[in-house]
Design an enzyme around this catalytic site. Sequence first.
Site, PDB file in Angstrom:
ATOM      1  NE  ARG A  99      -3.911   0.579  -0.193  1.00 31.98           N
ATOM      2  CZ  ARG A  99      -5.004   0.896   1.311  1.00 31.98           C
ATOM      3  NH1 ARG A  99      -5.533  -0.148   1.980  1.00 31.98           N
ATOM      4  NH2 ARG A  99      -5.434   1.902   1.442  1.00 31.98           N
ATOM      5  CD  GLN A 111      -0.129 -15.709  -4.060  1.00 32.86           C
ATOM      6  OE1 GLN A 111      -1.058 -16.486  -4.337  1.00 32.86           O
ATOM      7  NE2 GLN A 111      -0.126 -16.794  -2.622  1.00 32.86           N
ATOM      8  NE  ARG A 200       1.495   0.620   6.584  1.00 36.51           N
ATOM      9  CZ  ARG A 200       0.625   0.224   6.655  1.00 36.51           C
ATOM     10  NH1 ARG A 200      -0.545  -0.404   7.682  1.00 36.51           N
ATOM     11  NH2 ARG A 200      -0.212  -0.201   5.522  1.00 36.51           N
TER      12      ARG A 200
HETATM   13  C1  FAD Z   1      -2.866   2.493  11.592  1.00 35.59           C
HETATM   14  C2  FAD Z   1      -3.117   1.776  10.020  1.00 35.59           C
HETATM   15  C3  FAD Z   1      -4.416   1.228   9.585  1.00 35.59           C
HETATM   16  C4  FAD Z   1      -4.595   1.069   8.463  1.00 35.59           C
HETATM   17  N1  FAD Z   1      -6.309   0.650   8.532  1.00 35.59           N
HETATM   18  C5  FAD Z   1      -6.651   0.438   6.747  1.00 35.59           C
HETATM   19  C6  FAD Z   1      -7.621  -0.349   6.608  1.00 35.59           C
HETATM   20  O1  FAD Z   1      -8.272  -0.197   7.694  1.00 35.59           O
HETATM   21  N2  FAD Z   1      -8.172   0.272   5.165  1.00 35.59           N
HETATM   22  C7  FAD Z   1      -7.290   0.645   4.136  1.00 35.59           C
HETATM   23  O2  FAD Z   1      -7.564   0.276   2.611  1.00 35.59           O
HETATM   24  N3  FAD Z   1      -6.297   0.945   5.075  1.00 35.59           N
HETATM   25  C8  FAD Z   1      -5.311   1.279   5.691  1.00 35.59           C
HETATM   26  N4  FAD Z   1      -4.112   1.334   6.436  1.00 35.59           N
HETATM   27  C9  FAD Z   1      -3.022   1.667   5.468  1.00 35.59           C
HETATM   28  C10 FAD Z   1      -3.089   3.063   5.093  1.00 35.59           C
HETATM   29  O3  FAD Z   1      -4.492   3.636   4.919  1.00 35.59           O
HETATM   30  C11 FAD Z   1      -1.927   3.211   3.521  1.00 35.59           C
HETATM   31  O4  FAD Z   1      -2.277   2.771   2.516  1.00 35.59           O
HETATM   32  C12 FAD Z   1      -1.250   2.760   4.125  1.00 35.59           C
HETATM   33  O5  FAD Z   1      -0.792   2.878   6.005  1.00 35.59           O
HETATM   34  C13 FAD Z   1      -0.215   4.041   3.273  1.00 35.59           C
HETATM   35  O6  FAD Z   1       0.509   5.087   3.657  1.00 35.59           O
HETATM   36  P1  FAD Z   1       0.976   5.877   2.582  1.00 35.59           P
HETATM   37  O7  FAD Z   1      -0.365   6.313   1.445  1.00 35.59           O
HETATM   38  O8  FAD Z   1       0.895   6.946   3.974  1.00 35.59           O
HETATM   39  O9  FAD Z   1       1.995   5.509   2.204  1.00 35.59           O
HETATM   40  P2  FAD Z   1       2.512   6.306   0.589  1.00 35.59           P
HETATM   41  O10 FAD Z   1       1.821   5.723  -0.352  1.00 35.59           O
HETATM   42  O11 FAD Z   1       3.905   5.718   1.147  1.00 35.59           O
HETATM   43  O12 FAD Z   1       2.413   8.226   0.879  1.00 35.59           O
HETATM   44  C14 FAD Z   1       3.587   8.696   1.525  1.00 35.59           C
HETATM   45  C15 FAD Z   1       3.018   9.738   1.397  1.00 35.59           C
HETATM   46  O13 FAD Z   1       2.778  10.502   0.306  1.00 35.59           O
HETATM   47  C16 FAD Z   1       1.341  11.271   0.441  1.00 35.59           C
HETATM   48  N5  FAD Z   1       0.739  11.198  -0.583  1.00 35.59           N
HETATM   49  C17 FAD Z   1       0.964   9.706  -1.502  1.00 35.59           C
HETATM   50  N6  FAD Z   1       0.385   9.156  -2.553  1.00 35.59           N
HETATM   51  C18 FAD Z   1      -0.542  10.714  -2.404  1.00 35.59           C
HETATM   52  C19 FAD Z   1      -1.785  10.634  -2.598  1.00 35.59           C
HETATM   53  N7  FAD Z   1      -2.472  10.123  -3.696  1.00 35.59           N
HETATM   54  N8  FAD Z   1      -2.539  11.957  -3.343  1.00 35.59           N
HETATM   55  C20 FAD Z   1      -1.466  13.114  -2.124  1.00 35.59           C
HETATM   56  N9  FAD Z   1      -1.057  12.244  -1.180  1.00 35.59           N
HETATM   57  C21 FAD Z   1      -0.036  12.069  -1.627  1.00 35.59           C
HETATM   58  C22 FAD Z   1       0.743  11.401   1.961  1.00 35.59           C
HETATM   59  O14 FAD Z   1       1.510  12.120   2.468  1.00 35.59           O
HETATM   60  C23 FAD Z   1       1.614  10.116   2.236  1.00 35.59           C
HETATM   61  O15 FAD Z   1       1.455  10.085   3.530  1.00 35.59           O
HETATM   62  C24 FAD Z   1      -3.368   1.558   7.616  1.00 35.59           C
HETATM   63  C25 FAD Z   1      -2.769   2.083   8.029  1.00 35.59           C
HETATM   64  C26 FAD Z   1      -2.382   1.926   9.063  1.00 35.59           C
HETATM   65  C27 FAD Z   1      -0.733   2.655   9.708  1.00 35.59           C
END
Ligand code: FAD
Length: 254
Positions: A99, A111, A200
Site C-alpha cells: 500500500r 501465485q 507501521r
Molecule cells: C494503523 C493503520 C491502519 C490502516 N487501516 C487501513 C484500513 O482499514 N483500510 C485501508 O484500506 N488501509 C488501511 N491502512 C493503510 C493506509 O491507509 C495507507 O494506505 C498505508 O499506510 C500507506 O500509507 P501512505 O499512503 O501514507 O504511504 P505512501 O503511499 O507511501 O505515501 C506516502 C505519503 O505520500 C503522500 N501521498 C502519497 N500518495 C498521495 C496521493 N495520492 N495524494 C496525496 N498525497 C499522497 C502522503 O503524504 C503519504 O502519507 C492503514 C494503515 C495504518 C498504518
Amino acid sequence: MPEPKIYVLARPSFTNEFEAFLQGEGVEWKGPISKPAERLVEFAGRICYMSFGARQSPRTNSGYIQNLIVQGHESVLEHVVWTFLLTNVSRAFTHQLVRHRAGFSFSQLSQQYHDESEASLLMPEGLETFPDAADAWRIATETALGAYRKIISNLLSSKVSKEKLRSIRTAARSVLPNATETKIVVTANARAIRHFLNVRGSIEGDLEMRRVSKLIYSMLLTDAAALVQDFKCQHLSDGTPEVVKINLDRQSLM
Ligand SMILES: Cc1cc2nc3c(=O)[nH]c(=O)nc-3n(C[C@H](O)[C@H](O)[C@H](O)COP(=O)(O)OP(=O)(O)OC[C@H]3O[C@@H](n4cnc5c(N)ncnc54)[C@H](O)[C@@H]3O)c2cc1C
C-alpha cells in the site's frame, strides 16, 4: 512461526566524482566521517545552498542531517535507496506493505506463475499458546492448501498452454489463505522508509509488521544511523520489538 528474514541486496554508494565538481567550483568540502548514504545526503543538501568552502557550517554529518529532518527538508533523503529481499513473511503482511506508494518499488513471488502446492503457511506468532485456536488455524489452512492442490490436479492435464496454466493457478490461488508465505524484493528510499517506520513500526497488534520494521530499521541503523536518528527500537513487556519515532528538539541542533 519462522521469523521474517531480510537480505540486503543493494545499498547506497557515493563515488568520488563530487571531488571533480568541487575542484571545478574552486571550493572544498571538509568531508565528515560518515557512511556513503549519509555523505551523499549531506552533499545533496549542501548543493541546495552551495554551502561548501567558506560557506560550510561546522556541523557534524549527523547534525546536518538532523537539521534537514527538523526543517522538513526531507526530499534530500530520497537520493539514497536500499534494495532488500523479505522472506518468511505472509501475504497478509505484504498486502499492507504494498500500500506504500511513494518511494517504494516491489517485485513479489507470483501465485500465477509459481506453483504454491508446497507453500509454507505462517501461523501468526502467539497463536500457538492457544491450543484450540491453533488447531482451528491448522485445520483451516491445511484444508485450504489441500483444496488448492485438488483444484490444480483436477484442472491440469498433461498438455496445457502457458495461459491455460495461469488460469488454473488463478482459480486455485483464490483459496489460498492470507497466511501463505511469500517473498518480496523491495526498493525504497530513506524518506519512504522513514514514513513506513513512523506509521507501521509500533502497531501493537501487528507483530509481523513490527518484526519487519525492526529489520528495516536495523538495516538503516547499520548503513546510515544519521538517517534514523529520530527513531529507536525498544521492546514491549512481552519482549517483542517496536520501532518508535522520537521528537527531535530544534534547540538541540548541532
Ligand atoms: C494503523 C493503520 C491502519 C490502516 N487501516 C487501513 C484500513 O482499514 N483500510 C485501508 O484500506 N488501509 C488501511 N491502512 C493503510 C493506509 O491507509 C495507507 O494506505 C498505508 O499506510 C500507506 O500509507 P501512505 O499512503 O501514507 O504511504 P505512501 O503511499 O507511501 O505515501 C506516502 C505519503 O505520500 C503522500 N501521498 C502519497 N500518495 C498521495 C496521493 N495520492 N495524494 C496525496 N498525497 C499522497 C502522503 O503524504 C503519504 O502519507 C492503514 C494503515 C495504518 C498504518
